[in-house]
Scaffold this motif. Sequence first.
Motif, PDB file in Angstrom:
ATOM      1  N   VAL A 171       0.844  -1.197   0.000  1.00  0.00           N
ATOM      2  CA  VAL A 171       0.000   0.000   0.000  1.00  0.00           C
ATOM      3  C   VAL A 171       0.879   1.246   0.000  1.00  0.00           C
ATOM      4  O   VAL A 171       0.620   2.202  -0.731  1.00  0.00           O
ATOM      5  CB  VAL A 171      -0.963   0.000   1.213  1.00  0.00           C
ATOM      6  CG1 VAL A 171      -1.667   1.342   1.361  1.00  0.00           C
ATOM      7  CG2 VAL A 171      -1.992  -1.116   1.077  1.00  0.00           C
ATOM      8  N   GLU A 172       1.929   1.222   0.794  1.00  0.00           N
ATOM      9  CA  GLU A 172       2.814   2.382   0.894  1.00  0.00           C
ATOM     10  C   GLU A 172       3.523   2.671  -0.426  1.00  0.00           C
ATOM     11  O   GLU A 172       3.646   3.831  -0.834  1.00  0.00           O
ATOM     12  CB  GLU A 172       3.856   2.165   2.007  1.00  0.00           C
ATOM     13  CG  GLU A 172       3.257   2.100   3.393  1.00  0.00           C
ATOM     14  CD  GLU A 172       2.588   0.746   3.726  1.00  0.00           C
ATOM     15  OE1 GLU A 172       2.903  -0.270   3.058  1.00  0.00           O
ATOM     16  OE2 GLU A 172       1.742   0.720   4.625  1.00  0.00           O
ATOM     17  N   GLU A 173       3.988   1.620  -1.094  1.00  0.00           N
ATOM     18  CA  GLU A 173       4.668   1.815  -2.383  1.00  0.00           C
ATOM     19  C   GLU A 173       3.708   2.376  -3.430  1.00  0.00           C
ATOM     20  O   GLU A 173       4.073   3.278  -4.184  1.00  0.00           O
ATOM     21  CB  GLU A 173       5.258   0.494  -2.874  1.00  0.00           C
ATOM     22  CG  GLU A 173       6.439   0.025  -2.053  1.00  0.00           C
ATOM     23  CD  GLU A 173       6.839  -1.404  -2.359  1.00  0.00           C
ATOM     24  OE1 GLU A 173       8.038  -1.691  -2.229  1.00  0.00           O
ATOM     25  OE2 GLU A 173       5.971  -2.230  -2.706  1.00  0.00           O
ATOM     26  N   ARG A 196      -9.036   2.722   1.892  1.00  0.00           N
ATOM     27  CA  ARG A 196     -10.487   2.931   1.760  1.00  0.00           C
ATOM     28  C   ARG A 196     -11.002   2.407   0.421  1.00  0.00           C
ATOM     29  O   ARG A 196     -12.078   1.803   0.353  1.00  0.00           O
ATOM     30  CB  ARG A 196     -10.839   4.412   1.912  1.00  0.00           C
ATOM     31  CG  ARG A 196     -10.858   4.883   3.358  1.00  0.00           C
ATOM     32  CD  ARG A 196     -11.544   6.238   3.519  1.00  0.00           C
ATOM     33  NE  ARG A 196     -10.985   7.289   2.690  1.00  0.00           N
ATOM     34  CZ  ARG A 196      -9.954   8.067   3.029  1.00  0.00           C
ATOM     35  NH1 ARG A 196      -9.364   7.899   4.195  1.00  0.00           N
ATOM     36  NH2 ARG A 196      -9.533   9.003   2.211  1.00  0.00           N
ATOM     37  N   ILE A 197     -10.239   2.615  -0.636  1.00  0.00           N
ATOM     38  CA  ILE A 197     -10.633   2.111  -1.954  1.00  0.00           C
ATOM     39  C   ILE A 197     -10.668   0.588  -1.935  1.00  0.00           C
ATOM     40  O   ILE A 197     -11.620  -0.035  -2.404  1.00  0.00           O
ATOM     41  CB  ILE A 197      -9.683   2.644  -3.046  1.00  0.00           C
ATOM     42  CG1 ILE A 197      -9.922   4.149  -3.243  1.00  0.00           C
ATOM     43  CG2 ILE A 197      -9.858   1.880  -4.354  1.00  0.00           C
ATOM     44  CD1 ILE A 197      -8.855   4.853  -4.040  1.00  0.00           C
ATOM     45  N   ILE A 212      -4.586   5.251  -9.653  1.00  0.00           N
ATOM     46  CA  ILE A 212      -4.067   3.931  -9.295  1.00  0.00           C
ATOM     47  C   ILE A 212      -3.803   3.116 -10.553  1.00  0.00           C
ATOM     48  O   ILE A 212      -2.753   2.480 -10.678  1.00  0.00           O
ATOM     49  CB  ILE A 212      -5.046   3.207  -8.345  1.00  0.00           C
ATOM     50  CG1 ILE A 212      -5.053   3.909  -6.981  1.00  0.00           C
ATOM     51  CG2 ILE A 212      -4.669   1.741  -8.201  1.00  0.00           C
ATOM     52  CD1 ILE A 212      -6.129   3.419  -6.032  1.00  0.00           C
ATOM     53  N   ALA A 213      -4.744   3.134 -11.489  1.00  0.00           N
ATOM     54  CA  ALA A 213      -4.572   2.390 -12.739  1.00  0.00           C
ATOM     55  C   ALA A 213      -3.327   2.865 -13.485  1.00  0.00           C
ATOM     56  O   ALA A 213      -2.555   2.047 -14.001  1.00  0.00           O
ATOM     57  CB  ALA A 213      -5.809   2.526 -13.607  1.00  0.00           C
ATOM     58  N   GLY A 233      -1.830   6.382   1.876  1.00  0.00           N
ATOM     59  CA  GLY A 233      -2.097   4.988   2.188  1.00  0.00           C
ATOM     60  C   GLY A 233      -3.521   4.793   2.664  1.00  0.00           C
ATOM     61  O   GLY A 233      -4.173   3.800   2.333  1.00  0.00           O
ATOM     62  N   ALA A 234      -4.029   5.756   3.429  1.00  0.00           N
ATOM     63  CA  ALA A 234      -5.405   5.681   3.924  1.00  0.00           C
ATOM     64  C   ALA A 234      -6.412   5.716   2.776  1.00  0.00           C
ATOM     65  O   ALA A 234      -7.415   4.996   2.796  1.00  0.00           O
ATOM     66  CB  ALA A 234      -5.675   6.815   4.913  1.00  0.00           C
TER      67      ALA A 234
END
Length: 79
Positions: free
Chosen positions: A34-36, A50-51, A65-66, A45-46
């Motif tokens: 998640v962090e990367e 949530r996603i 993100i995509a 990251g939050a």
Amino acid sequence: MTNGMNKLDVATCRGSVNVGGAVKQSREAMGYSVEELSLTCGLTGAEITRIELGADVDPARLRRIAAALQMPTSTFGPG
């Protein structure tokens, strides 16, 4: 990083993966934590968490993100 997109594509096509689950599977298939991913796409990251939990399906965030994962947003399901 390994590429496990074949399994993800099959699951998505069958409609058995929700958007959050598809994002998480995509992230993991590409070998990102998640962090990367947050560093790569500019979200926190939050926000990513949530996603992945299905609490946020903001199209703009999904596009980021995509792009970071170098895949079409359609990978995350219909819509």
